[in-house]
Design a protein around this motif. Structure first.
Motif, PDB file in Angstrom:
ATOM      1  N   ILE A  61       0.838  -1.204   0.000  1.00 43.95           N
ATOM      2  CA  ILE A  61       0.000   0.000   0.000  1.00 43.95           C
ATOM      3  C   ILE A  61       0.871   1.251   0.000  1.00 43.95           C
ATOM      4  O   ILE A  61       0.639   2.199  -0.768  1.00 43.95           O
ATOM      5  CB  ILE A  61      -0.946  -0.004   1.221  1.00 43.95           C
ATOM      6  N   LEU A  62       1.885   1.261   0.861  1.00 48.45           N
ATOM      7  CA  LEU A  62       2.771   2.425   0.937  1.00 48.45           C
ATOM      8  C   LEU A  62       3.514   2.650  -0.369  1.00 48.45           C
ATOM      9  O   LEU A  62       3.666   3.794  -0.832  1.00 48.45           O
ATOM     10  CB  LEU A  62       3.768   2.241   2.080  1.00 48.45           C
ATOM     11  N   ALA A  63       3.979   1.575  -0.985  1.00 48.10           N
ATOM     12  CA  ALA A  63       4.828   1.698  -2.170  1.00 48.10           C
ATOM     13  C   ALA A  63       4.043   1.935  -3.455  1.00 48.10           C
ATOM     14  O   ALA A  63       4.532   2.625  -4.365  1.00 48.10           O
ATOM     15  CB  ALA A  63       5.688   0.443  -2.322  1.00 48.10           C
ATOM     16  N   SER A  67      -1.618   7.275  -4.070  1.00 47.94           N
ATOM     17  CA  SER A  67      -2.564   8.212  -4.686  1.00 47.94           C
ATOM     18  C   SER A  67      -4.019   7.917  -4.337  1.00 47.94           C
ATOM     19  O   SER A  67      -4.901   8.743  -4.597  1.00 47.94           O
ATOM     20  CB  SER A  67      -2.404   8.191  -6.211  1.00 47.94           C
ATOM     21  N   GLU A  68      -4.288   6.756  -3.730  1.00 48.13           N
ATOM     22  CA  GLU A  68      -5.668   6.377  -3.416  1.00 48.13           C
ATOM     23  C   GLU A  68      -6.144   6.914  -2.067  1.00 48.13           C
ATOM     24  O   GLU A  68      -7.330   6.791  -1.739  1.00 48.13           O
ATOM     25  CB  GLU A  68      -5.802   4.850  -3.423  1.00 48.13           C
ATOM     26  N   PHE A  69      -5.238   7.505  -1.284  1.00 48.28           N
ATOM     27  CA  PHE A  69      -5.584   7.912   0.078  1.00 48.28           C
ATOM     28  C   PHE A  69      -5.272   9.388   0.299  1.00 48.28           C
ATOM     29  O   PHE A  69      -4.313   9.924  -0.251  1.00 48.28           O
ATOM     30  CB  PHE A  69      -4.808   7.069   1.094  1.00 48.28           C
ATOM     31  N   PHE A  97      11.051   5.030  -3.116  1.00 51.17           N
ATOM     32  CA  PHE A  97      10.072   5.320  -2.069  1.00 51.17           C
ATOM     33  C   PHE A  97      10.530   6.495  -1.213  1.00 51.17           C
ATOM     34  O   PHE A  97       9.766   7.434  -0.962  1.00 51.17           O
ATOM     35  CB  PHE A  97       9.851   4.092  -1.188  1.00 51.17           C
ATOM     36  N   THR A  98      11.772   6.463  -0.758  1.00 50.69           N
ATOM     37  CA  THR A  98      12.269   7.506   0.135  1.00 50.69           C
ATOM     38  C   THR A  98      12.272   8.873  -0.530  1.00 50.69           C
ATOM     39  O   THR A  98      11.896   9.877   0.085  1.00 50.69           O
ATOM     40  CB  THR A  98      13.692   7.160   0.611  1.00 50.69           C
ATOM     41  N   SER A  99      12.665   8.921  -1.793  1.00 49.62           N
ATOM     42  CA  SER A  99      12.803  10.216  -2.458  1.00 49.62           C
ATOM     43  C   SER A  99      11.506  10.741  -3.062  1.00 49.62           C
ATOM     44  O   SER A  99      11.305  11.958  -3.149  1.00 49.62           O
ATOM     45  CB  SER A  99      13.857  10.114  -3.571  1.00 49.62           C
ATOM     46  N   THR A 100      10.622   9.840  -3.455  1.00 48.98           N
ATOM     47  CA  THR A 100       9.424  10.266  -4.190  1.00 48.98           C
ATOM     48  C   THR A 100       8.125  10.012  -3.438  1.00 48.98           C
ATOM     49  O   THR A 100       7.315  10.925  -3.225  1.00 48.98           O
ATOM     50  CB  THR A 100       9.357   9.548  -5.560  1.00 48.98           C
ATOM     51  N   THR A 101       7.900   8.766  -3.021  1.00 41.05           N
ATOM     52  CA  THR A 101       6.607   8.396  -2.446  1.00 41.05           C
ATOM     53  C   THR A 101       6.467   8.819  -0.990  1.00 41.05           C
ATOM     54  O   THR A 101       5.401   9.286  -0.570  1.00 41.05           O
ATOM     55  CB  THR A 101       6.397   6.873  -2.561  1.00 41.05           C
ATOM     56  N   ALA A 102       7.527   8.666  -0.208  1.00 39.49           N
ATOM     57  CA  ALA A 102       7.452   9.008   1.215  1.00 39.49           C
ATOM     58  C   ALA A 102       7.037  10.460   1.447  1.00 39.49           C
ATOM     59  O   ALA A 102       6.182  10.728   2.308  1.00 39.49           O
ATOM     60  CB  ALA A 102       8.786   8.706   1.897  1.00 39.49           C
ATOM     61  N   SER A 156     -13.126  10.967  -4.063  1.00 38.78           N
ATOM     62  CA  SER A 156     -12.377  10.023  -4.897  1.00 38.78           C
ATOM     63  C   SER A 156     -11.260   9.306  -4.148  1.00 38.78           C
ATOM     64  O   SER A 156     -10.626   8.408  -4.702  1.00 38.78           O
ATOM     65  CB  SER A 156     -11.780  10.749  -6.105  1.00 38.78           C
ATOM     66  N   LYS A 157     -11.009   9.705  -2.900  1.00 39.87           N
ATOM     67  CA  LYS A 157      -9.930   9.088  -2.132  1.00 39.87           C
ATOM     68  C   LYS A 157     -10.446   8.604  -0.783  1.00 39.87           C
ATOM     69  O   LYS A 157     -11.485   9.051  -0.297  1.00 39.87           O
ATOM     70  CB  LYS A 157      -8.771  10.072  -1.929  1.00 39.87           C
TER      71      LYS A 157
END
Length: 324
Positions: A61-63, A67-69, A97-102, A156-157
């Motif tokens: 879910i984290l990775a 965008s769904e939450f 993940f660390t640079s973009t998603t986190a 939508s989220k």
């Protein structure tokens, strides 16, 4: 440990765990306040054990599904611990993940039930919409606070709700009825602490051992006196000198564990100080005695309720039970 005629058992591990640095240096807040205000012997009994589950699911879910939450809800330190574990694994498994998603996750509000849960989330870098001074304190109030904070929930989220297997339905039901979309993930399960029965017997024996020696003020194998808040009925119903007069209960799950103990008469003879009404209901269902209910689910709330009950007043009520 203070010598007193009043004995109080707490159905929980000391704050931070029995061997934590925090517990060793600062002292458990419940034990410390009970001892100071009631001049009693207060002993914490490890009652529940928590096992983290579904970490792999949370990592995905984290990775992959950020965008769904639009927000994350946690109502206990155990849920935060699972989030931290999944966060660390996602960081190691995916360099992006660390640079973009986190950072995208950190931009979302993290709704927590209380100060301890908020403090445990600090390493993740989330921001809380509520200051520590106005955190709701229980799941029911948190649900209403989220509704008030977000009058127009995103259509939508969803909210990512990280919970345990014993969570109460109030929070998700309240949010869903207000139009919030939610996705719930069970991240820990609660069961009996394997050392519970032994810890109960050890606590009774250790107090009994203290009082069987030659101690000033002792009469007939018991220590006389007590603090200003001492219960005048302390010791009246004990079979053994080390049995508790009061038991502080923190959750219905803890009461279920106590019911499994082979010597339930230990609990039947004591009065229960309950952290909230849900826990008090579990005590009554077990046909044990509710001596008081805390108005607030804190150490101060529990001690105040016990003081009122011991002085002959009402036992308080209205506290919110902590989720386990």
């Amino acid at each position: 440990m203070a010598h007193s005629s009043l004995r109080v058992f707490l159905l929980r591990s000391p704050d931070g765990g029995p061997s934590s640095d925090a517990a060793a240096t600062a002292g458990d807040p419940y034990e410390s306040l009970l001892t100071a205000r009631l001049a009693c012997t207060a002993v914490s009994i490890p009652t529940l054990a928590h096992v983290t589950v579904n970490v792999d699911v949370l990592v995905r879910i984290l990775a992959e599904r950020e965008s769904e939450f639009w927000a994350v809800v946690v109502t206990s330190k155990r849920a935060v611990e699972a989030l931290v574990e999944a966060w660390d694994r996602a960081s190691k498994d995916d360099g992006a993940f660390t640079s973009t998603t986190a950072p995208l996750w950190r931009s979302k509000p993290l709704f927590t039930v209380g100060k301890a849960t908020l403090r445990s989330s600090v390493p993740l870098g989330f921001s809380s919409p509520f200051s520590p001074e106005i955190l709701p304190g229980n799941a029911t109030l948190l649900a209403h606070a989220i509704v008030a904070h977000t009058p127009a929930p995103p259509v939508s989220k969803s909210i990512l709700f990280l919970a345990g297997d014993k969570r109460l339905p109030t929070l998700p039901e309240t949010l869903q009825s207000a139009g919030f979309k939610m996705e719930e993930l069970e991240v820990y399960r609660t069961g009996p602490a394997p050392e519970f029965a032994e810890a109960i017997e050890k606590a009774c024996a250790s107090v009994e051992g203290e009082e069987s020696g030659n101690v000033d003020g002792q009469e007939g194998g018991r220590v006389a006196g007590g603090g200003a808040g001492a219960d005048p009925s302390a010791g009246e119903d004990r079979v053994r000198p080390g049995d508790p007069d009061w038991i502080v209960a923190f959750s219905p799950s803890g009461i279920s564990v106590a019911l499994s103990h082979p010597s339930t008469d230990i609990f039947a003879r004591a009065k229960f100080a309950c952290i909230g009404e849900t826990t008090a209901a579990a005590v009554r269902k077990a046909e044990w005695t509710v001596g008081c209910v805390a108005r607030k689910p804190t150490a101060e709330g529990v001690v105040e309720a016990m003081e009122v009950a011991m002085s002959g007043g009402g036992g308080g009520g209205g506290g919110g039970a902590a989720e386990l």
